[in-house]
Motif scaffolding. Sequence first.
Motif, mmCIF file in Angstrom:
data_model
loop_
_atom_site.group_PDB
_atom_site.id
_atom_site.type_symbol
_atom_site.label_atom_id
_atom_site.label_comp_id
_atom_site.label_asym_id
_atom_site.label_seq_id
_atom_site.Cartn_x
_atom_site.Cartn_y
_atom_site.Cartn_z
ATOM 1 N N ARG A 192 20.379 9.566 12.360
ATOM 2 C CA ARG A 192 21.514 8.627 12.398
ATOM 3 C C ARG A 192 21.948 8.234 10.990
ATOM 4 O O ARG A 192 23.149 8.114 10.709
ATOM 5 N N VAL A 193 20.984 8.009 10.112
ATOM 6 C CA VAL A 193 21.322 7.649 8.735
ATOM 7 C C VAL A 193 22.081 8.787 8.059
ATOM 8 O O VAL A 193 23.038 8.552 7.295
ATOM 9 N N GLN A 194 21.694 10.017 8.344
ATOM 10 C CA GLN A 194 22.423 11.162 7.785
ATOM 11 C C GLN A 194 23.872 11.173 8.272
ATOM 12 O O GLN A 194 24.798 11.500 7.521
ATOM 13 N N ILE A 195 24.069 10.806 9.541
ATOM 14 C CA ILE A 195 25.438 10.702 10.075
ATOM 15 C C ILE A 195 26.233 9.666 9.288
ATOM 16 O O ILE A 195 27.391 9.892 8.905
ATOM 17 N N LEU A 196 25.598 8.506 9.033
ATOM 18 C CA LEU A 196 26.289 7.439 8.299
ATOM 19 C C LEU A 196 26.565 7.857 6.858
ATOM 20 O O LEU A 196 27.641 7.548 6.312
ATOM 21 N N GLU A 197 25.637 8.528 6.230
ATOM 22 C CA GLU A 197 25.852 9.015 4.856
ATOM 23 C C GLU A 197 27.072 9.933 4.807
ATOM 24 O O GLU A 197 27.927 9.821 3.915
ATOM 25 N N LYS A 198 27.132 10.836 5.757
ATOM 26 C CA LYS A 198 28.260 11.776 5.795
ATOM 27 C C LYS A 198 29.564 11.059 6.143
ATOM 28 O O LYS A 198 30.613 11.334 5.548
ATOM 29 N N LEU A 199 29.460 10.130 7.094
ATOM 30 C CA LEU A 199 30.648 9.408 7.555
ATOM 31 C C LEU A 199 31.261 8.596 6.426
ATOM 32 O O LEU A 199 32.487 8.573 6.243
ATOM 33 N N TRP A 200 30.413 7.909 5.652
ATOM 34 C CA TRP A 200 30.915 7.003 4.616
ATOM 35 C C TRP A 200 30.828 7.595 3.213
ATOM 36 O O TRP A 200 31.116 6.907 2.225
ATOM 37 N N ARG A 201 30.369 8.857 3.147
ATOM 38 C CA ARG A 201 30.302 9.569 1.872
ATOM 39 C C ARG A 201 29.387 8.856 0.868
ATOM 40 O O ARG A 201 29.733 8.636 -0.293
ATOM 41 N N TYR A 202 28.207 8.449 1.332
ATOM 42 C CA TYR A 202 27.165 7.880 0.478
ATOM 43 C C TYR A 202 25.992 8.861 0.398
ATOM 44 O O TYR A 202 25.712 9.594 1.345
ATOM 45 N N ASP A 203 25.316 8.839 -0.742
ATOM 46 C CA ASP A 203 24.107 9.631 -0.942
ATOM 47 C C ASP A 203 22.987 8.660 -1.296
ATOM 48 O O ASP A 203 22.968 8.104 -2.405
ATOM 49 N N LEU A 204 22.064 8.449 -0.368
ATOM 50 C CA LEU A 204 21.038 7.434 -0.571
ATOM 51 C C LEU A 204 19.973 7.856 -1.574
ATOM 52 O O LEU A 204 19.074 7.062 -1.869
ATOM 53 N N THR A 205 20.064 9.060 -2.111
ATOM 54 C CA THR A 205 19.185 9.418 -3.236
ATOM 55 C C THR A 205 19.778 8.930 -4.554
ATOM 56 O O THR A 205 19.100 8.929 -5.575
ATOM 57 N N ASN A 206 21.041 8.520 -4.522
ATOM 58 C CA ASN A 206 21.710 7.963 -5.693
ATOM 59 C C ASN A 206 21.532 6.443 -5.685
ATOM 60 O O ASN A 206 21.866 5.776 -4.713
ATOM 61 N N GLU A 207 21.008 5.879 -6.776
ATOM 62 C CA GLU A 207 20.673 4.451 -6.801
ATOM 63 C C GLU A 207 21.905 3.560 -6.609
ATOM 64 O O GLU A 207 21.835 2.534 -5.951
ATOM 65 N N GLU A 208 23.041 3.933 -7.214
ATOM 66 C CA GLU A 208 24.250 3.118 -7.062
ATOM 67 C C GLU A 208 24.725 3.133 -5.608
ATOM 68 O O GLU A 208 25.100 2.091 -5.056
ATOM 69 N N ASP A 209 24.722 4.310 -5.007
ATOM 70 C CA ASP A 209 25.126 4.397 -3.601
ATOM 71 C C ASP A 209 24.159 3.615 -2.709
ATOM 72 O O ASP A 209 24.573 2.960 -1.745
ATOM 73 N N LYS A 210 22.891 3.684 -3.056
ATOM 74 C CA LYS A 210 21.894 2.976 -2.260
ATOM 75 C C LYS A 210 22.103 1.467 -2.352
ATOM 76 O O LYS A 210 22.007 0.748 -1.347
ATOM 77 N N LEU A 211 22.409 0.970 -3.561
ATOM 78 C CA LEU A 211 22.660 -0.461 -3.740
ATOM 79 C C LEU A 211 23.905 -0.885 -2.951
ATOM 80 O O LEU A 211 23.901 -1.913 -2.262
#
Length: 413
Positions: free
Chosen positions: A348-367
Amino acid sequence: MGCDLDAKELTRFIGALRAAFSERRVKGLLAEYAGQLGCRAVAVLGQDVYACPPLDHSWTGSISEGCHKLPGGSELEGLCRYFDTGRQEYLLWGRVNRGGVTVGELILSRGGQDFSTWEEILVEYGCALCAGLEQEGLRSAGAHRLLCSAYEGREPAEESLPRLPERGRAVVLRLEAGRGPAEGSRFLGYLIHREFGSRLCFAFAQPDGPLLAFAGEPGGEAVPGELAALLEQNGRGCTVGVSEVYPRGELCAALEEARHAASIGALLADGKKVYHYGSLGIYRLFSYPDNGWPINRMLAAMTRELNRFHPEKRAVLADTIAAFVENNFSYTKTGDQLYTHPNTIRYRVQILEKLWRYDLTNEEDKLLFRVLGKLLPLWMRYMEQLGVDIYADAPGQEPAGKIDGDKKYPVGG
């Protein structure tokens, strides 16, 4: 009818009313009525409510639906007689006019005897005395203008600020709908006046609007809790927002903080009554949809993307992001909280990453994901309160069914 007075007694009584009013103003006037006529006397002037003896829930000092106007009426303009069928009491009501404008009312109430013509004359005289009060002399007159103006974002005039303590906390109290008797602001104002006296400068923004107050320091930190307890004791649920300590010259900023805290508290609905702006943490960033702030635009965009999914899927994804952020991005802890396999959470988190174009391995995106993920459930709840159906079916939705696409780990866990 009630007892009749001869001209000499009437003159004596009028003199006593005038002397009582001169010495103690409205309170003295009401005490004289109550003592001499064996009644309860109530004066309503602006938002100030005075009563002798004190009011209670058996009667809140107003002409209610259970009061019927008696036939015959009064020969004196601005006076009416009623009978309260519920309490079995007679009421004599007088209008307080100033310059052709109604600014208040004077009401006498008692059981057993209707009021006489002489007593009508005495009430008319009391109305005239109250009308002669300078508007600035009323407790609430200046406070109402000052607080309401600042609540609407207008800076108060410098000469009006001495009404307030030099430093204090703004308080915004929102009444919960559908709880307690519907007396409105009049009885609540009376209760607050009786409890706090001159300790608290307050006003109601509208007849059914929030209560605005400025509690002086030191000692003001206890006022919000005392207010909430007072209303709770009288059957009124409320949410109280409290600002940081401000000088009175920054009243607008203080009230804005208190308004924000009360709004957030109402959305959180976590059982608390009092919310301090300084303790809201990240929720201080949450603003309202009518503001064009970047964070609002981002929340709106996230909601629009979620709207591509079927309502069931949207609800599951929204719950997942809230739990995922709450559990500090732990798939295992999030799965435990939602009774769902960690791999399902990961998908599900992968779906959200793709949906909102975030990469949770990137610290800024994670914040950013942490901030927005914390605020998104609150935003969606707020939009629902506004009547915006964020779960309404929209064109181009994906079909209902499993989000995960993996039969081994179904949506429900």
